[in-house]
Design a protein around this motif. Structure first.
Motif, PDB file in Angstrom:
ATOM      1  N   ASP A  31       0.857  -1.175   0.000  1.00 53.27           N
ATOM      2  CA  ASP A  31       0.000   0.000   0.000  1.00 53.27           C
ATOM      3  C   ASP A  31       0.896   1.228   0.000  1.00 53.27           C
ATOM      4  O   ASP A  31       1.752   1.373   0.857  1.00 53.27           O
ATOM      5  CB  ASP A  31      -0.871  -0.029   1.253  1.00 53.27           C
TER       6      ASP A  31
ATOM      7  N   ASP B 298      -5.449   4.306  -7.112  1.00 47.61           N
ATOM      8  CA  ASP B 298      -5.277   4.692  -5.705  1.00 47.61           C
ATOM      9  C   ASP B 298      -4.743   6.102  -5.559  1.00 47.61           C
ATOM     10  O   ASP B 298      -5.155   6.862  -4.684  1.00 47.61           O
ATOM     11  CB  ASP B 298      -4.265   3.754  -5.053  1.00 47.61           C
TER      12      ASP B 298
ATOM     13  N   ALA C  31      -6.286   2.399  12.057  1.00 49.09           N
ATOM     14  CA  ALA C  31      -6.345   3.835  11.776  1.00 49.09           C
ATOM     15  C   ALA C  31      -6.102   4.084  10.303  1.00 49.09           C
ATOM     16  O   ALA C  31      -5.200   4.785   9.915  1.00 49.09           O
ATOM     17  CB  ALA C  31      -5.304   4.556  12.620  1.00 49.09           C
ATOM     18  N   GLU C  32      -6.921   3.534   9.490  1.00 49.02           N
ATOM     19  CA  GLU C  32      -6.712   3.589   8.046  1.00 49.02           C
ATOM     20  C   GLU C  32      -8.085   3.635   7.413  1.00 49.02           C
ATOM     21  O   GLU C  32      -9.014   3.012   7.886  1.00 49.02           O
ATOM     22  CB  GLU C  32      -5.980   2.299   7.630  1.00 49.02           C
ATOM     23  N   PHE C  33      -8.217   4.408   6.386  1.00 54.15           N
ATOM     24  CA  PHE C  33      -9.492   4.427   5.698  1.00 54.15           C
ATOM     25  C   PHE C  33      -9.254   4.852   4.267  1.00 54.15           C
ATOM     26  O   PHE C  33      -9.054   6.025   3.996  1.00 54.15           O
ATOM     27  CB  PHE C  33     -10.481   5.351   6.397  1.00 54.15           C
ATOM     28  N   ALA C  34      -9.269   3.879   3.389  1.00 52.42           N
ATOM     29  CA  ALA C  34      -8.982   4.163   1.980  1.00 52.42           C
ATOM     30  C   ALA C  34     -10.254   4.608   1.283  1.00 52.42           C
ATOM     31  O   ALA C  34     -11.352   4.510   1.814  1.00 52.42           O
ATOM     32  CB  ALA C  34      -8.423   2.917   1.321  1.00 52.42           C
ATOM     33  N   GLU C  35     -10.091   5.103   0.082  1.00 46.93           N
ATOM     34  CA  GLU C  35     -11.213   5.338  -0.827  1.00 46.93           C
ATOM     35  C   GLU C  35     -12.152   6.437  -0.368  1.00 46.93           C
ATOM     36  O   GLU C  35     -13.339   6.402  -0.650  1.00 46.93           O
ATOM     37  CB  GLU C  35     -11.997   4.043  -1.091  1.00 46.93           C
ATOM     38  N   PHE C  36     -11.651   7.407   0.358  1.00 49.95           N
ATOM     39  CA  PHE C  36     -12.467   8.593   0.623  1.00 49.95           C
ATOM     40  C   PHE C  36     -12.698   9.322  -0.703  1.00 49.95           C
ATOM     41  O   PHE C  36     -11.760   9.492  -1.487  1.00 49.95           O
ATOM     42  CB  PHE C  36     -11.749   9.502   1.619  1.00 49.95           C
TER      43      PHE C  36
ATOM     44  N   ALA D 136     -15.898   8.529   6.125  1.00 49.04           N
ATOM     45  CA  ALA D 136     -14.599   8.365   6.777  1.00 49.04           C
ATOM     46  C   ALA D 136     -14.693   8.840   8.220  1.00 49.04           C
ATOM     47  O   ALA D 136     -15.357   9.840   8.505  1.00 49.04           O
ATOM     48  CB  ALA D 136     -13.507   9.166   6.058  1.00 49.04           C
TER      49      ALA D 136
ATOM     50  N   SER E  90      -7.362  -0.217   0.847  1.00 46.49           N
ATOM     51  CA  SER E  90      -7.568   0.337  -0.487  1.00 46.49           C
ATOM     52  C   SER E  90      -7.801  -0.790  -1.486  1.00 46.49           C
ATOM     53  O   SER E  90      -7.532  -1.961  -1.215  1.00 46.49           O
ATOM     54  CB  SER E  90      -6.347   1.155  -0.904  1.00 46.49           C
TER      55      SER E  90
ATOM     56  N   HIS F 139      -4.011   7.723   2.923  1.00 48.55           N
ATOM     57  CA  HIS F 139      -5.227   7.011   3.334  1.00 48.55           C
ATOM     58  C   HIS F 139      -5.417   7.068   4.846  1.00 48.55           C
ATOM     59  O   HIS F 139      -6.520   7.204   5.352  1.00 48.55           O
ATOM     60  CB  HIS F 139      -5.152   5.541   2.915  1.00 48.55           C
ATOM     61  N   SER F 140      -4.310   6.945   5.555  1.00 45.82           N
ATOM     62  CA  SER F 140      -4.412   6.849   7.016  1.00 45.82           C
ATOM     63  C   SER F 140      -5.012   8.111   7.625  1.00 45.82           C
ATOM     64  O   SER F 140      -5.536   8.079   8.729  1.00 45.82           O
ATOM     65  CB  SER F 140      -3.043   6.585   7.625  1.00 45.82           C
ATOM     66  N   ALA F 141      -4.940   9.221   6.899  1.00 45.16           N
ATOM     67  CA  ALA F 141      -5.498  10.468   7.428  1.00 45.16           C
ATOM     68  C   ALA F 141      -7.015  10.410   7.559  1.00 45.16           C
ATOM     69  O   ALA F 141      -7.603  11.206   8.280  1.00 45.16           O
ATOM     70  CB  ALA F 141      -5.114  11.636   6.530  1.00 45.16           C
ATOM     71  N   PHE F 142      -7.643   9.469   6.874  1.00 43.12           N
ATOM     72  CA  PHE F 142      -9.106   9.414   6.903  1.00 43.12           C
ATOM     73  C   PHE F 142      -9.644   8.498   7.994  1.00 43.12           C
ATOM     74  O   PHE F 142     -10.828   8.259   8.080  1.00 43.12           O
ATOM     75  CB  PHE F 142      -9.635   9.022   5.520  1.00 43.12           C
ATOM     76  N   GLY F 143      -8.737   7.960   8.786  1.00 41.83           N
ATOM     77  CA  GLY F 143      -9.149   7.102   9.893  1.00 41.83           C
ATOM     78  C   GLY F 143      -9.538   7.926  11.109  1.00 41.83           C
ATOM     79  O   GLY F 143      -9.809   9.117  11.010  1.00 41.83           O
ATOM     80  N   TYR F 144      -9.559   7.269  12.268  1.00 40.37           N
ATOM     81  CA  TYR F 144     -10.040   7.944  13.479  1.00 40.37           C
ATOM     82  C   TYR F 144      -9.083   9.014  13.977  1.00 40.37           C
ATOM     83  O   TYR F 144      -9.494   9.966  14.618  1.00 40.37           O
ATOM     84  CB  TYR F 144     -10.349   6.927  14.578  1.00 40.37           C
ATOM     85  N   GLY F 145      -7.809   8.843  13.684  1.00 39.98           N
ATOM     86  CA  GLY F 145      -6.870   9.898  14.032  1.00 39.98           C
ATOM     87  C   GLY F 145      -6.421   9.854  15.472  1.00 39.98           C
ATOM     88  O   GLY F 145      -6.996   9.192  16.322  1.00 39.98           O
TER      89      GLY F 145
END
Lengths: 487, 487
Positions: free
Chosen positions: A19, A61, A131-136, A329, A466, B154-160
């Protein structure tokens, strides 16, 4: 992001996929990407033999042209850093020895630093704590922000209504009615920074109103149990089975409220059975109790239309909670609660005197919803998640007859039931291979007795990685499932 | 937005100017503006005789070409809705009778509705409770958001991180050091949703650590006193004079902390005298006390370079609070605290487990600061505010020898000292004319004794109105000041 303790073998990295997080500027895009990959190989962050993501997936991505990625790969092959072979993609060359002991995980935060140095991460998480969130949906969100900023009156930039901007509360009243069958006037909707915030407010409001205990499901997230306990509330557990929470146990629980995930029990994945839906509302009406409905992923159902919210059946006894954390997100820190009129003053008092949620984000989200962009986004994610879930089911079937995916075809997490006694080993083996995944034991209420049976299972959140990282993560996951012993 | 009780006369409206809030689309801009004004006259929202804003000011406010405004005005004059006279600008025609009884105030919220119907408001607020904030830098902010979204991993869109994004904490450490002399490592900076949030966290952390009382300034905002009191703390008042808070009174106050506005006492407008700065730090070192430094408008000083933050002199005994509410907009719900290492665990525990501030806004603000856009914005506002303050001083001088602006040439509010016994009448007369302004009495600590002398004064926040509305607001304000009796 939890850090891995040991470096994975090259083979593992190759299976897990990579990633990439790169800070890309408009100019020098290709050169930047090339140098980032070169540096990652040089420093050992990308181990020899590691397979790089397919150029199409990586380009998607990063939101750049595929040709940029293929040119970059070609350059690195020409320099000897990578090798390309028909059918097996581009890999880090085996002779590209690392300068120092390889650590596959670079803290995600470092990659986003002001230094502009790109970082490459090779650890995946499929757990709720990741603590990750892909595809915003970056571009549509920005477009909505532009429209919202242009339309906002001067007054929108002030302190705002502590309960939330009316634009958003109106948009949500329409949306929730249409999509979840929620019955709400905008003035009964309170904007909060997510479910945790909403639950905190509710816990304080209930405690202030004389409630001493709130029943919770025997399996659930510890952070929410702690939130209730921190407000001085007892939190007796209810049993959980394939019909969801055991509502019949409420009669003996001596509680003023109950916290439920009716549409899709978290984490076991079952829906609250119809007769239990009726029963919990009967309980609320009879005792004056309050039902807290955590509708965290109600938009996501893959086999048929989602069951509507409980709230729609009895708005006077249910506090409904929704969140943008799952559908968009967590970073937005945006959630909402629909509160019965009788409880509105207490919850509003708990929320306090000052708005705590970004007004700009509220206006942008209102625009995102009313313009239809939110529906489009959810629809697209639903297709992706359905596909991922199907792949997960197939992987489980292939592994062993004793392994199966249970729960509904819904939501963002799936439960992989395992043979008794194998859960811990699977979680540990996944971690050793760089994959963070949760065991069911992690979610069991600490006071749960025999009425909350122990179950060996993995809880897999398939929404957080992602598109390019998913195949590798699935491959790693498959490899840690107990295998059938051939006869 | 507080609503006016009675409709103002046409003359009042004409003097007060008109603040226009219009939802403008790219196409049909002129037609939309023309129709909005026509409708406002037709419905009586713009009374006959009302003077419209100068075309230059309105164009600047709306971010459109001046020619669009002049063409629109010309069209309305041609239609007979307006009249234009050399030297007195464009006014609503006297024969343009309203359809129904005129109410000059249309709720600001209505103007922002999804309906797209433009609203015109004619009430100004110059008080701290005014829910209005003009001149937010929309275009630069959106540009920063675009860059921040493109660069975010991508990690910026997580809980932080519950304490805030490291990008922003790093940017603020640099900025605060440069601009305010604050000494802070990024990890000692906690992002919160504004001063109110930061003070709430601090109050709980102090109370949990055994503090029972926090001294406050004898004049200040009641909401902050309430925040401390809500955490179970006593809040004895200190005297306030031209050297700021009476630090000598701390010795007898038996408190564990003191809340101060050292750079620019709110609302009286004086700086904490140098010897008192030294004395309060001595007090903190001797007693182990904590100084809470509310640096709400430290960027704004008009006569000379701002005095640096107290925190820079003793980072181990001061919690420093800053906010984007004054320099950018309250709507961002973005503030920061710099916390001594010894107090960090307690404040972090109070903040809780989940990030509550929009990560997207944090990333955007970090980009806004590091790109220099924030400096440019503050510089431009400083010029405007200095000019407004000068005009306020001139208006006071013209009014009467007994009326004068006191306090430093700094910040976003000015204090107009009035002859004894005239404050209430001036506040009420302003309200009657559609101008919301605060009297000094509103800020006096309810337990304040004779050591906090009563002073008749108006506290005027000159930062909240738009450029086009300012002249009218100033005119109204001048008219309510006590006039000199000519001999």
């Amino acid at each position: 992001m939890a850090k891995r303790q040991t470096a994975p073998s090259a083979e593992v990295l190759a299976r897990a996929g990579v990633d990439l997080h790169l800070e890309l500027e408009g100019r020098g895009l290709r050169a930047g990407l090339t140098e980032a990959l070169r540096e990652a190989v040089r420093s050992g962050r990308l181990a020899p033999g590691t397979r790089l993501p397919a150029s199409r997936a990586l380009a998607s991505d990063l939101g750049i042209a595929r040709s940029t990625v293929t040119e970059c790969y070609a350059e690195l092959v020409a320099e000897g850093w990578m090798t390309a072979q028909q059918g097996s993609g581009t890999r880090v060359a085996l002779r590209a020895e690392p300068r120092r002991p390889s650590t596959a995980t670079v803290d995600a935060e470092a990659g986003a630093g002001a230094s502009g140095v790109p970082a490459i991460r090779a650890t995946h998480g499929l757990g709720p704590g990741v603590a990750e969130f892909a595809e915003f949906p970056r571009a549509p969100w920005l477009a909505a922000a532009r429209r919202a900023l242009a339309a906002a009156p001067h007054s929108a930039f002030g302190y705002g209504d502590p309960l939330g901007r009316m634009e958003l509360r109106t948009a949500l009243a329409d949306y929730l009615s249409r999509v979840r069958g929620v019955r709400a006037e905008p003035q009964c909707i309170i904007i909060c920074s997510g479910f945790h915030h909403g639950l905190t407010l509710t816990a304080h409001a209930l405690a202030a109103g004389g409630v001493r205990a709130v029943a919770v499901e025997g399996y659930g997230l510890d952070i929410y149990r702690a939130t209730l306990a921190d407000a001085g509330l007892r939190i007796p557990p209810l049993g959980v089975d394939e019909g969801g929470a055991r509502i019949d146990e409420l009669a003996l629980a001596d509680v003023g409220a109950v916290l439920l995930t009716p549409a899709h029990q978290f984490p076991t994945g079952f829906a609250l059975a119809p007769e239990r839906r009726a029963a919990v509302l009967d309980w609320a009406r009879t005792t004056g109790g309050v039902v807290l409905e955590d509708d965290y992923d109600g938009e996501f159902r893959y086999d048929r239309k989602p069951v509507g919210a409980l709230q729609g059946l009895d708005p006077e006894h249910v506090i409904y909670f929704g969140t943008a954390s799952k559908s968009l997100a967590p970073a937005l820190r945006l959630g909402w609660m629909v509160v019965p009129e009788s409880l509105l003053p207490a919850v509003a008092a708990a929320k306090g005197r000052v708005e705590t949620v970004s007004v700009l984000d509220q206006l942008t989200f209102a625009e995102f919803v009313t313009s239809g962009a939110f529906d489009r986004h959810v629809r697209a994610r639903r297709t992706t998640y359905r596909h991922r879930r199907d792949e997960l089911v197939a992987a489980a079937v292939q592994s062993s007859a004793e392994v199966r995916v249970t729960g509904m075809a819904a939501g963002l997490q799936a439960v992989i039931e395992l043979p008794t006694g194998t859960e811990l080993r699977a979680v540990q083996e996944a971690a050793r291979q760089g994959l963070i995944v949760s065991g069911m034991a992690q979610f069991r209420h600490p006071d749960a007795g025999p009425h909350v049976p122990r179950r060996d299972a993995l809880v897999v959140n398939f929404s957080v990685v992602s598109d390019s990282a998913w195949p590798g993560a699935l491959h790693t996951l498959s490899s840690v499932l107990p295998q059938s012993v051939l006869p």
